[in-house]
Structure formats: C-alpha cells, structure tokens
Design a protein around this motif. Sequence first.
Motif, PDB file in Angstrom:
ATOM      1  N   LEU A 107       0.714  -1.180   0.051  1.00 23.44           N
ATOM      2  CA  LEU A 107      -0.024  -0.064   0.020  1.00 23.44           C
ATOM      3  C   LEU A 107       0.946   1.075  -0.042  1.00 23.44           C
ATOM      4  N   ASN A 108       0.637   1.913  -1.277  1.00 24.27           N
ATOM      5  CA  ASN A 108       1.520   3.210  -1.176  1.00 24.27           C
ATOM      6  C   ASN A 108       0.524   4.558  -0.803  1.00 24.27           C
ATOM      7  N   VAL A 109       0.861   5.265  -0.043  1.00 23.31           N
ATOM      8  CA  VAL A 109       0.223   6.157   0.818  1.00 23.31           C
ATOM      9  C   VAL A 109       0.812   7.729   0.362  1.00 23.31           C
ATOM     10  N   TYR A 110       0.010   8.774   0.133  1.00 22.94           N
ATOM     11  CA  TYR A 110       0.387  10.034   0.241  1.00 22.94           C
ATOM     12  C   TYR A 110      -0.769  10.721   0.876  1.00 22.94           C
ATOM     13  N   ALA A 111      -0.721  10.929   2.315  1.00 18.75           N
ATOM     14  CA  ALA A 111      -1.726  11.786   3.100  1.00 18.75           C
ATOM     15  C   ALA A 111      -1.876  13.078   2.774  1.00 18.75           C
ATOM     16  N   PRO A 112      -3.030  13.681   2.777  1.00 18.29           N
ATOM     17  CA  PRO A 112      -3.307  15.191   2.676  1.00 18.29           C
ATOM     18  C   PRO A 112      -2.962  15.863   3.870  1.00 18.29           C
ATOM     19  N   HIS A 113      -2.891  17.233   3.759  1.00 25.25           N
ATOM     20  CA  HIS A 113      -2.730  17.946   4.976  1.00 25.25           C
ATOM     21  C   HIS A 113      -3.639  18.263   5.876  1.00 25.25           C
ATOM     22  N   ASN A 114      -5.068  18.448   5.235  1.00 29.71           N
ATOM     23  CA  ASN A 114      -6.026  18.555   6.122  1.00 29.71           C
ATOM     24  C   ASN A 114      -6.302  17.572   6.956  1.00 29.71           C
ATOM     25  N   ALA A 115      -6.620  18.021   8.361  1.00 27.81           N
ATOM     26  CA  ALA A 115      -6.884  17.114   9.391  1.00 27.81           C
ATOM     27  C   ALA A 115      -8.182  16.095   9.137  1.00 27.81           C
ATOM     28  N   VAL A 116      -9.102  16.855   8.425  1.00 25.30           N
ATOM     29  CA  VAL A 116     -10.490  16.240   8.529  1.00 25.30           C
ATOM     30  C   VAL A 116     -10.117  15.120   7.114  1.00 25.30           C
ATOM     31  N   ASP A 117      -9.198  15.387   6.096  1.00 28.23           N
ATOM     32  CA  ASP A 117      -8.910  14.363   5.028  1.00 28.23           C
ATOM     33  C   ASP A 117      -8.364  13.399   5.604  1.00 28.23           C
ATOM     34  N   LYS A 118      -7.306  13.566   6.257  1.00 23.35           N
ATOM     35  CA  LYS A 118      -6.376  12.547   6.870  1.00 23.35           C
ATOM     36  C   LYS A 118      -7.331  11.538   7.619  1.00 23.35           C
ATOM     37  N   ARG A 119      -8.337  12.181   8.397  1.00 21.15           N
ATOM     38  CA  ARG A 119      -9.091  11.247   9.317  1.00 21.15           C
ATOM     39  C   ARG A 119      -9.881  10.442   8.232  1.00 21.15           C
ATOM     40  N   PHE A 120     -10.423  10.744   7.100  1.00 22.57           N
ATOM     41  CA  PHE A 120     -11.081   9.711   6.151  1.00 22.57           C
ATOM     42  C   PHE A 120     -10.173   8.882   5.588  1.00 22.57           C
ATOM     43  N   LEU A 121      -9.025   9.158   5.383  1.00 23.82           N
ATOM     44  CA  LEU A 121      -7.778   8.378   4.605  1.00 23.82           C
ATOM     45  C   LEU A 121      -7.589   7.286   5.766  1.00 23.82           C
ATOM     46  N   TRP A 122      -7.259   7.497   6.978  1.00 28.02           N
ATOM     47  CA  TRP A 122      -7.140   6.395   7.955  1.00 28.02           C
ATOM     48  C   TRP A 122      -8.326   5.503   7.903  1.00 28.02           C
ATOM     49  N   ALA A 123      -9.376   5.679   7.863  1.00 31.07           N
ATOM     50  CA  ALA A 123     -10.691   4.934   7.760  1.00 31.07           C
ATOM     51  C   ALA A 123     -10.613   4.242   6.557  1.00 31.07           C
ATOM     52  N   GLU A 124     -10.029   4.808   5.244  1.00 30.62           N
ATOM     53  CA  GLU A 124     -10.037   3.989   4.174  1.00 30.62           C
ATOM     54  C   GLU A 124      -9.224   3.109   4.290  1.00 30.62           C
ATOM     55  N   ILE A 125      -8.025   3.217   5.128  1.00 34.42           N
ATOM     56  CA  ILE A 125      -6.661   2.339   5.041  1.00 34.42           C
ATOM     57  C   ILE A 125      -7.245   1.216   5.662  1.00 34.42           C
ATOM     58  N   SER A 126      -7.727   1.383   7.130  1.00 30.64           N
ATOM     59  CA  SER A 126      -8.290   0.565   8.043  1.00 30.64           C
ATOM     60  C   SER A 126      -9.099  -0.419   7.539  1.00 30.64           C
ATOM     61  N   ASN A 127     -10.120   0.027   6.650  1.00 25.07           N
ATOM     62  CA  ASN A 127     -10.793  -0.917   5.669  1.00 25.07           C
ATOM     63  C   ASN A 127     -10.508  -1.688   4.987  1.00 25.07           C
ATOM     64  N   LEU A 128      -9.393  -1.180   4.174  1.00 26.03           N
ATOM     65  CA  LEU A 128      -8.572  -2.029   3.048  1.00 26.03           C
ATOM     66  C   LEU A 128      -7.967  -3.107   4.137  1.00 26.03           C
ATOM     67  N   ILE A 129      -7.272  -2.813   5.107  1.00 28.14           N
ATOM     68  CA  ILE A 129      -6.347  -3.906   5.694  1.00 28.14           C
ATOM     69  C   ILE A 129      -7.433  -4.989   6.519  1.00 28.14           C
ATOM     70  N   GLY A 130      -8.505  -4.305   6.920  1.00 30.70           N
ATOM     71  CA  GLY A 130      -9.538  -5.326   7.670  1.00 30.70           C
ATOM     72  C   GLY A 130      -9.911  -6.136   6.629  1.00 30.70           C
ATOM     73  N   GLY A 131     -10.199  -5.787   5.477  1.00 21.48           N
ATOM     74  CA  GLY A 131     -10.737  -6.838   4.362  1.00 21.48           C
ATOM     75  C   GLY A 131      -9.757  -7.753   3.739  1.00 21.48           C
TER      76      GLY A 131
END
Length: 349
Positions: A107-131
């Motif tokens: 998994l190659n990641v480039y996180a955004p700077h905005n705190a809210v966008d990062k929160r959504f990204l952490w959730a997306e990655i968690s869903n990917l890993i959990g699946g």
Amino acid sequence: MNVLSLNIRGLGNSSKADWVRGLRIHHEVSFMMIQETQFVDLGSIDVGRFWGRGDFCFDWVASDGRSGGLLSLWDPKIFAKTDVTKLSNCLLVSGNIKGCDGANHMLNVYAPHNAVDKRFLWAEISNLIGGGDGLWTVAGDFNAVRRECERRNSFFNTSEANEFNDFIDNSNLHEFSLKGRRFTFVAGDKLSGIDRIFVNWNFFMKWPNAEYVALGRKMSDHSPLVLKTTSRNFGPKPFRFYNSWLRRDDFGDVVKNSICGGGFMGDPDCILMQKFKKLRVNISIWADQCKQKELGEKQLLEKERGELDDILEVRQLSEVEMWTLEEAKQCLWELESLHQQDLKQKSRC
C-alpha cells in the motif's frame, strides 16, 4: 523482498531518475513506492529510467493538479500482481512474493494535509487492511507524526498525533526501529518524521529482523526509506588458494610456522580444524603484506626504469646502468607474470 519508499517531489527532473535507479540497484530493491509524482498523466515520463535494466511492472494514481500522485514499480520475477485498488490518496497492489506463501499487499500512501481529510484516509486504509488477509506493507508520506519529539521547529498537533496512533493500533500495524536519519523530511530549519513504513503483525512475525533505514536526502527534501527483508550476506568469503603463492620464497615458512607453532588442544579432528583455521588467517595476512610489498617494489622498479630510459635518450648507459636496467625489466616481468597467473586462475574459478 526489499522495499523502497520515497516522496520524490516531482518526477520531471531526469537527475532524480538516475538517483532513484541507483538506490534501487544498490539496495537490491524489488518493490518501489514513490509519492508526490505531481503528474496527472505519465505519458510523457520514461518510467523505465527510474527502474533501470530488467523487467518491471508499474501502476499509478494521478495527482490532483500539481499535488500528490503515486507510482509503484516492482520486479515481476519477484512479485506477481493479482489485483490493484486505486483511491485518491493511496495505491494498493496485491500479489504474491516468490517463495512466500499467502497474499502480499503493498500500500503506497500520500496523506493530505487537512486534518479532516486525513481522518477519512485513515478510515479507508483501515477498511482495506481489515478486508484482506496475508502480509501488509504500508509505506509513504503520512504528513503526520506520532510523538512530539518527531518534530523540530514546527507545530505539533496533539489531536492529529492521537488519531494517527489510534489508526496504527486499530489497523494492527507495526514499525521497525528506524536506522540512519531520525527526521525524514526537512524544510529550512523545520524537521519532521512524516515518511514511514509500517507492516502488519503477520509480516512482523515472518521477518522480525528486517532492517529499516532512512537514507540521505539528495534530490528530494525527503529521505528515501528502505525496508530490507532479504539478506545477501552469505557469510565470510570462501578462502581461495592461488598457485602463484608457491613461487614465493617465504610461503613455505608461513605454512610451516602456522602448523608447527603449537598451542592446539583437543581431539585430533579438532586440532586439525584449529590448524586449518590458523593457517588460513596467517596466509591471508601474509598475502596482504606480500601484495603491498610487491606493489611498492613495482613502483620503485618502474621509476628506476623510467629514469634509465631518460638517460638513454641523451647518452649511452654504463655497464652498471645497463645491468640495473635489465635487472629492473626482469623483476617487473616476474611480478607481472605472477599477476597474470592469478588473473588466469580467477577466470577459471
């Protein structure tokens, strides 16, 4: 399989391609994750320059204008792709590593700077890993730190760090101890440890002694990260005996003194092994000394021959000088003969 992660800050500079290719070759990397390509379309980019010789495959996520962009490259002989998932801020390449059972997810990641966008990204990655089962490697620029000590001369956001740490824990990710540089990103006098490589528990258990290194910054203000799971260290080099050693007058004394020196104890087979070990060490030391001695002797002989050749240009040499010249040529020929014999033996090994 060794993995390289780098925020390259734009693919357009050809010197960066040479730099990345050199890193890949030197560290025997089979999978590369590059962040912040800053390209919407890679049609104008010669991706092969970043890889170098040999077959490779790649996939990518377009940048949002001049922001972001992801590129993953891999050796198909080592990593066989089975699936690709693309999101705006991450690129997942799943497949199988040669000689490794089970699925592997890169998994190659480039996180955004905005705190809210990062929160959504952490959730997306968690869903990917959990699946997905198997081994997970999550690498990239996370634009977040876990502790205040990972920032210097820059603002530390406690709530963002807590959310980042919660995401890491909830996703069952682990980070090897980082060697090399402490801070992976520098901008002026501001330093941060935002570039990282995480693995899941299955990966961590399979390669507990993997080496995780931050390399020196050169063509980017981010440090390249290398995760080494493959060791190319096959132990001490095998001892090689050169036949030219038998033509040296003092070689017999080295062997005799090594074997007859005494100090060996134990059963006969143990004593024999001790003698071989001592003989190998003493011959190696003697060979190094002999090499240095003959190199110095060769330089003196070449200098002496050169001086006599210069004299011969203006006058006839005396009998003593002529004898000295012939002797120098003969000694140089003998030294070169020994060297050529060693080269010939190497070529046949």
